[in-house]
Design an enzyme around this catalytic site. Structure first.
Site, PDB file in Angstrom:
ATOM      1  CG  PHE A 116      14.280   5.521  55.808  1.00 18.40           C
ATOM      2  CD1 PHE A 116      15.277   4.594  56.065  1.00 18.40           C
ATOM      3  CD2 PHE A 116      14.106   6.560  56.713  1.00 18.40           C
ATOM      4  CE1 PHE A 116      16.073   4.690  57.202  1.00 18.40           C
ATOM      5  CE2 PHE A 116      14.890   6.671  57.841  1.00 18.40           C
ATOM      6  CZ  PHE A 116      15.878   5.737  58.091  1.00 18.40           C
ATOM      7  CE  LYS A 117      14.568   4.717  60.645  1.00 15.96           C
ATOM      8  NZ  LYS A 117      14.253   4.977  62.042  1.00 15.96           N
ATOM      9  CG  ASP A 118       7.165   1.404  55.984  1.00 13.50           C
ATOM     10  OD1 ASP A 118       6.924   0.898  57.095  1.00 13.50           O
ATOM     11  OD2 ASP A 118       6.568   2.415  55.548  1.00 13.50           O
ATOM     12  CG  MET A 121       9.974  -2.893  60.612  1.00 13.42           C
ATOM     13  SD  MET A 121      11.427  -3.089  61.677  1.00 13.42           S
ATOM     14  CE  MET A 121      11.837  -1.385  62.005  1.00 13.42           C
ATOM     15  CB  THR A 149      12.335   2.682  64.311  1.00 11.07           C
ATOM     16  OG1 THR A 149      13.471   3.117  63.565  1.00 11.07           O
ATOM     17  CG2 THR A 149      12.531   1.224  64.689  1.00 11.07           C
TER      18      THR A 149
END
Length: 482
Positions: A116-118, A121, A149
């Site tokens: 989900f960090k994409d 980011m 992350t």
């Protein structure tokens, strides 16, 4: 829109900053975290206008409420460049799928690094490149990761002009797949640093370096962790998207704008669920925000008792949902700032003095604590390794769906807090392949692996091992900035 630090003294208007200043700065000079002076408000009419927007345009509408120092046309172009089906696999970007009656999974892990960090980011990388080019400057990003992350930041920043990444991670504490994603990158602007400690040591180093203002300014240090407001702001968008998808499938009051939904968020550093808090403060009709922890239950303990008690490295458990092996939740300060009436001096006292002196503080007798479950709608729960195994197996056997270990924590806790007539959305954390060993333990077969990651564990690794010491990291940065 101006931003202030969670530790700002009242009445110091000179300390307010605009978005592009805090984008490159990360942590505030006083050690606090930035938040907008006020949360922009949306109403039922606005929600209906936004309901059918493509994800990139929804992102633009929300982000433009917080960013007024990037021209609208440029910001819209950045959003449309970021959120594409080519990058995220589907035109919905974050599709919602039903798991069982009233319970949904929101897919947030279809980006380049399968986590989900994409979602934030990829946007952050494009914002950095845009603003640095506009200023003719460079930025050295210092980050900390417990698993996802780091790879999300590195994949977003590799090849970006004017950007170097120095990413710290706890040595041996990530899954083999997570390590391979990061350490196999050979790009000259990417530096992986394995710290002899736990994630909280990495996070402490990032804060210590950021608080060394002379070093920070000399080497132009920025952050990509969720202490950077831009990360959290980008995550607000998928709460709105999840709400629209869940209420579109509902009956009755769905089209009136008053239908509520709840979200369950696997949480370690409180960034992802803090974005839900921001969405709720903006007016998104969220009933409950459910914080799901693993055995490292600092946040669950707070929402049950009112006591926030950080743990040291020795008391931070190594678990099968390693991205949540965190005992010091950085973003929690943002929520407590709102909880306590945005009193910066009180926040400084709690997070700098009380945590520094005794490692905890107690709000159980404060009237504000009741608001955590009332006005702010927070509840919590805890999941263990056995719970994860049981939930992964049950989800596979009953629904022919494989979920990762962190999402399993979320599903387990979500079921404890479901209410009739209120859709419950569990935010997916990562694709199962990132935690293949535990998935195979649960269901007896390995999870599917995207073809592009075949053999990634066998690729050459590029990583520097250093002690859990901020001075050592500073020396390494100085030696590698040219």
């Amino acid at each position: 829109m101006l931003y202030l630090s969670t530790r700002a003294a009242s009445g110091k208007a000179a300390e307010r900053k605009r978005f592009c200043e805090i984008l490159l700065e990360g942590l505030a000079p006083d050690g606090g975290l930035y938040l907008p002076e006020t949360y922009p408000q949306v109403n039922a009419a606005t929600l209906e206008q936004w309901r059918k927007l493509p994800y990139a345009d929804l992102a633009f509408e929300i982000l433009s409420l917080y960013i007024d120092d990037i021209p609208a046309a440029d910001l819209k172009a950045i959003c449309r460049k970021t959120y594409t089906a080519e990058v995220f696999g589907t035109k919905e970007i974050v599709p919602l799928r039903p798991l069982e009656a009233g319970l949904y999974l929101q897919a947030l892990s279809n980006g380049p690094t399968l986590a989900f960090k994409d979602m934030a980011m990829q946007l952050l990388g494009n914002l950095f490149e845009y603003e640095l080019a506009r200023r003719g400057e460079e930025l050295n990003i210092l980050g900390a990761t417990s698993g996802d992350t780091g790879s999300a930041a590195e994949y977003a920043m590799r090849g970006k002009k004017g950007v170097r990444v120095f990413m710290t991670s706890p040595k041996g504490r990530m899954s083999p797949f997570q390590q391979a994603q990061m350490f196999s990158l050979q790009d000259a602007n990417i530096h992986n640093i394995a710290i002899e400690g736990v994630f909280d040591d990495c996070q402490d180093i990032v804060k210590a370096v950021s608080n060394d203002l002379e070093f920070k300014r000399r080497y132009k240090i920025g952050t990509v962790n969720s202490i950077n407001w831009a990360r959290l702001m980008a995550q607000v968008v998928y709460y709105f998207s999840g709400y629209f998808q869940a209420t579109a499938a509902s009956t009755g009051s769905a089209r009136t704008g008053i239908q509520k939904v709840s979200f369950t968020v696997p949480s370690g550093n409180f960034g992802n669920v803090c974005a839900g808090h921001v969405a709720r403060m903006m007016g998104l009709p969220i009933d409950r925000l459910v914080v799901a922890t693993n055995e490292n239950d600092v946040l669950d303990e707070f929402f049950r008792t009112g006591v926030y008690r950080v743990r040291g490295s020795a008391d931070t458990h190594e678990t099968s949902s390693p991205s949540m092996d965190i005992s010091k939740a950085s973003n929690f300060e943002r929520f407590v700032f709102d909880l306590l009436g945005r009193d910066g001096e009180k926040i400084r006292s709690l997070f700098h003095h009380e945590l520094g002196r005794q490692g905890s503080f107690d709000l159980s007798t404060d009237a504000a604590f009741d608001a955590a479950a009332g006005r702010y709608g927070f509840v919590s729960g805890k999941s263990t390794h056995d719970d994860r195994i049981d939930t992964i197996l049950d989800t596979y056997m009953r629904f022919d769906t494989i979920i990762d270990t962190h999402t399993a924590d979320g599903v387990k806790v979500a079921r404890q807090h479901m209410q009739a007539g209120v859709p419950m959305i569990v935010l997916e954390t990562a694709l199962p392949i990132k935690f293949a060993e535990t998935i195979e333990e649960a269901i007896g077969i390995p999870p599917p692996r995207p073809e592009k990651f075949d053999g990634i564990e066998d690729l050459p690794k590029r990583v520097k091992i250093l002690p859990a010491n901020a001075a050592a990291i500073q020396r390494y940065i100085a030696d590698n900035v040219h």
